[in-house]
Scaffold this motif. Sequence first.
Motif, mmCIF file in Angstrom:
data_model
loop_
_atom_site.group_PDB
_atom_site.id
_atom_site.type_symbol
_atom_site.label_atom_id
_atom_site.label_comp_id
_atom_site.label_asym_id
_atom_site.label_seq_id
_atom_site.Cartn_x
_atom_site.Cartn_y
_atom_site.Cartn_z
ATOM 1 N N GLY A 1 0.249 6.410 -17.553
ATOM 2 C CA GLY A 1 -1.395 6.165 -18.796
ATOM 3 C C GLY A 1 -1.885 7.263 -19.302
ATOM 4 O O GLY A 1 -2.404 6.671 -20.590
ATOM 5 N N SER A 2 -1.772 8.133 -18.792
ATOM 6 C CA SER A 2 -2.389 9.498 -19.468
ATOM 7 C C SER A 2 -1.506 9.532 -20.886
ATOM 8 O O SER A 2 -2.384 10.129 -21.929
ATOM 9 C CB SER A 2 -2.317 11.022 -18.754
ATOM 10 O OG SER A 2 -1.187 11.263 -18.139
ATOM 11 N N LYS A 3 -0.320 9.930 -21.194
ATOM 12 C CA LYS A 3 1.082 9.916 -22.087
ATOM 13 C C LYS A 3 -0.497 8.517 -23.030
ATOM 14 O O LYS A 3 0.595 8.828 -24.439
ATOM 15 C CB LYS A 3 1.838 9.653 -21.237
ATOM 16 C CG LYS A 3 2.264 11.271 -20.381
ATOM 17 C CD LYS A 3 4.117 10.646 -20.476
ATOM 18 C CE LYS A 3 4.564 11.807 -19.688
ATOM 19 N NZ LYS A 3 5.474 11.475 -19.745
ATOM 20 N N GLY B 1 0.864 -1.063 -0.211
ATOM 21 C CA GLY B 1 -0.120 -0.314 0.150
ATOM 22 C C GLY B 1 1.236 1.588 0.035
ATOM 23 O O GLY B 1 0.138 2.145 -0.693
ATOM 24 N N ASP B 2 1.525 1.311 0.699
ATOM 25 C CA ASP B 2 3.287 2.548 0.293
ATOM 26 C C ASP B 2 3.464 2.657 -0.024
ATOM 27 O O ASP B 2 3.404 3.988 -0.766
ATOM 28 C CB ASP B 2 3.736 2.459 2.124
ATOM 29 C CG ASP B 2 3.368 1.874 2.986
ATOM 30 O OD1 ASP B 2 1.723 3.263 3.731
ATOM 31 O OD2 ASP B 2 3.875 1.251 4.216
ATOM 32 N N ARG B 3 4.066 2.000 -1.491
ATOM 33 C CA ARG B 3 4.774 1.474 -2.412
ATOM 34 C C ARG B 3 3.631 2.083 -3.559
ATOM 35 O O ARG B 3 4.172 2.803 -4.540
ATOM 36 C CB ARG B 3 5.253 0.060 -2.887
ATOM 37 C CG ARG B 3 6.102 -0.304 -1.579
ATOM 38 C CD ARG B 3 7.922 0.502 -1.876
ATOM 39 N NE ARG B 3 9.100 0.505 -0.686
ATOM 40 C CZ ARG B 3 9.565 -0.708 -0.912
ATOM 41 N NH1 ARG B 3 9.841 -1.243 -2.030
ATOM 42 N NH2 ARG B 3 10.378 -0.468 0.040
ATOM 43 N N PHE B 4 2.754 1.596 -3.259
ATOM 44 C CA PHE B 4 1.667 2.425 -4.302
ATOM 45 C C PHE B 4 1.462 2.954 -4.411
ATOM 46 O O PHE B 4 0.494 3.959 -5.205
ATOM 47 C CB PHE B 4 0.055 0.669 -4.323
ATOM 48 C CG PHE B 4 -0.814 1.607 -5.181
ATOM 49 C CD1 PHE B 4 -0.404 0.995 -6.429
ATOM 50 C CD2 PHE B 4 -1.727 1.860 -4.882
ATOM 51 C CE1 PHE B 4 -1.280 0.719 -7.298
ATOM 52 C CE2 PHE B 4 -2.807 2.205 -5.712
ATOM 53 C CZ PHE B 4 -2.284 1.277 -7.664
ATOM 54 N N ALA B 5 1.141 3.983 -3.390
ATOM 55 C CA ALA B 5 0.596 5.149 -2.888
ATOM 56 C C ALA B 5 1.753 6.063 -3.796
ATOM 57 O O ALA B 5 1.645 7.217 -4.494
ATOM 58 C CB ALA B 5 0.946 5.703 -1.493
ATOM 59 N N VAL B 6 2.776 5.508 -3.732
ATOM 60 C CA VAL B 6 4.204 6.779 -3.969
ATOM 61 C C VAL B 6 4.043 6.590 -5.899
ATOM 62 O O VAL B 6 4.522 7.200 -6.563
ATOM 63 C CB VAL B 6 5.102 6.170 -3.931
ATOM 64 C CG1 VAL B 6 6.783 6.230 -4.662
ATOM 65 C CG2 VAL B 6 5.529 5.835 -2.359
ATOM 66 N N VAL B 7 3.617 4.710 -6.556
ATOM 67 C CA VAL B 7 3.725 4.496 -7.693
ATOM 68 C C VAL B 7 2.742 5.130 -8.900
ATOM 69 O O VAL B 7 2.938 5.348 -9.540
ATOM 70 C CB VAL B 7 4.316 2.932 -7.844
ATOM 71 C CG1 VAL B 7 4.138 2.495 -9.513
ATOM 72 C CG2 VAL B 7 5.243 3.015 -7.342
ATOM 73 N N ARG B 8 2.057 5.483 -8.111
ATOM 74 C CA ARG B 8 0.575 5.335 -8.607
ATOM 75 C C ARG B 8 0.803 6.488 -9.137
ATOM 76 O O ARG B 8 0.032 7.189 -10.431
ATOM 77 C CB ARG B 8 -0.980 5.809 -7.345
ATOM 78 C CG ARG B 8 -2.056 6.229 -7.819
ATOM 79 C CD ARG B 8 -3.298 6.199 -7.061
ATOM 80 N NE ARG B 8 -4.903 5.901 -7.738
ATOM 81 C CZ ARG B 8 -5.763 5.957 -7.338
ATOM 82 N NH1 ARG B 8 -5.618 5.671 -5.360
ATOM 83 N NH2 ARG B 8 -7.441 6.138 -7.546
ATOM 84 N N PRO B 9 1.068 7.963 -8.574
ATOM 85 C CA PRO B 9 0.788 9.087 -9.940
ATOM 86 C C PRO B 9 1.407 8.612 -10.979
ATOM 87 O O PRO B 9 1.304 9.216 -12.169
ATOM 88 C CB PRO B 9 1.608 10.411 -9.212
ATOM 89 C CG PRO B 9 1.173 9.972 -6.984
ATOM 90 C CD PRO B 9 0.862 7.721 -7.218
ATOM 91 N N ILE B 10 2.901 8.024 -10.701
ATOM 92 C CA ILE B 10 3.664 7.523 -11.796
ATOM 93 C C ILE B 10 2.795 7.209 -13.117
ATOM 94 O O ILE B 10 3.027 7.317 -14.051
ATOM 95 C CB ILE B 10 5.002 7.053 -11.486
ATOM 96 C CG1 ILE B 10 6.323 8.069 -10.326
ATOM 97 C CG2 ILE B 10 5.706 7.017 -12.386
ATOM 98 C CD1 ILE B 10 7.102 7.410 -10.030
#
Length: 379
Positions: free
Chosen positions: A262-264, A248-257
């Motif tokens: 995904g938008s790109k 969960g902690d790692r996903f919070a950091v990786v999610r914006p990336i």
Amino acid sequence: RRTLDTGGSNNVYALMEDVLEKLKILDYETKFLGPRRDFKPLHRCFFAVPSTPSEQFPYFAGLAGWLLTVSGMDFVKWSEFDDEDPNSISDTVLRECQRLGFSPKFPATKLRHGSGDAVCSVLNFLADCALSKIDFSVKAPVYTMADFVEEAEVDEEAEIGDDVTEETHEVDNVSPYAAYSHTQQQAPEKAELDTGIQGVVESNVDPAKWALELERVGPMLKWKNTGLSSNEWRTHLDQSVKHGSLVGDRFAVVRPILVIVGSKLQQTVERIATKESSINKDFEHLGTDFREKQKNLDSIQERYNELSQSVAELTGDLSRKTDMVEQVKAKMSERNDKITDTSPLNRISSSLASLRKETSQMELRIGVVSQTLLQHRAM
């Protein structure tokens, strides 16, 4: 390692398996298949079962040449095998194997098919030579006492009642002999028979020898304690919770990336779709022209097929008419030969001449007879 004689009634499948294992030790996938893109990795029955000689024999020839090269016999290159006769290749490979000490019990013609016991025997011998060339040898395994698992020390004073309290409450009112009561009621005769052999089992082993054997075997039966408590499931649960929080902690950091990526990607896909639509729009007239020309080509091809069929039919009629003309010409030439032939007239003329001659002779005879008759009448 299997010991197999070359040329005899061997187990060809086991021999092929040995060959494959030795080739893997020699790293043939990198050193042999790397430069040769036309060959695929071998399977355990490739040379053991005859399937396609046009694929098996070139593979055998190339592999034998490579193994001979690894063994130090720089007599031939792989490319030279492609244009030679299979008989000459088989003779050359077998001759070079004999130079290395191979004693074949089969003729060289057995290698032409690219499969069978002879091919596997040659490859097995060449693989052994290549392994000996690189100083590879198989040694017997050595087992040490450190390889055995030691048993962990058991804490006899540990309390385990807390872990099984709930299960104990469920079976408090159950008799410990309930599982055997039904069996004892069904088999009284068997129980009577068993009572005859019940008694104390006495051992004839010397206690000193038993203690010595126990002292020798005891350390081998010990199990090393890995540091886990008796409540192993609790440890797994704690580890799962810990890993879940870490994810969960790692996903919070990786999610914006991931959102940015995904938008790109979405923007790139939209650009590709827009570019594709613009290209389709720009080249739409070319596509229309192509479709029209293709339609015209199809119609012309259909017309050509019809005309070809009609030409074929007319050609057949022409050949039939030509045959009829030839027959008429033959009849006319035969009749002309008959008309210009004067042999019948010659036969008629000769017949008339013979008739005239016979008529004159008859008239002469008639005159002589008449004169004779007149003379007799006058007398």
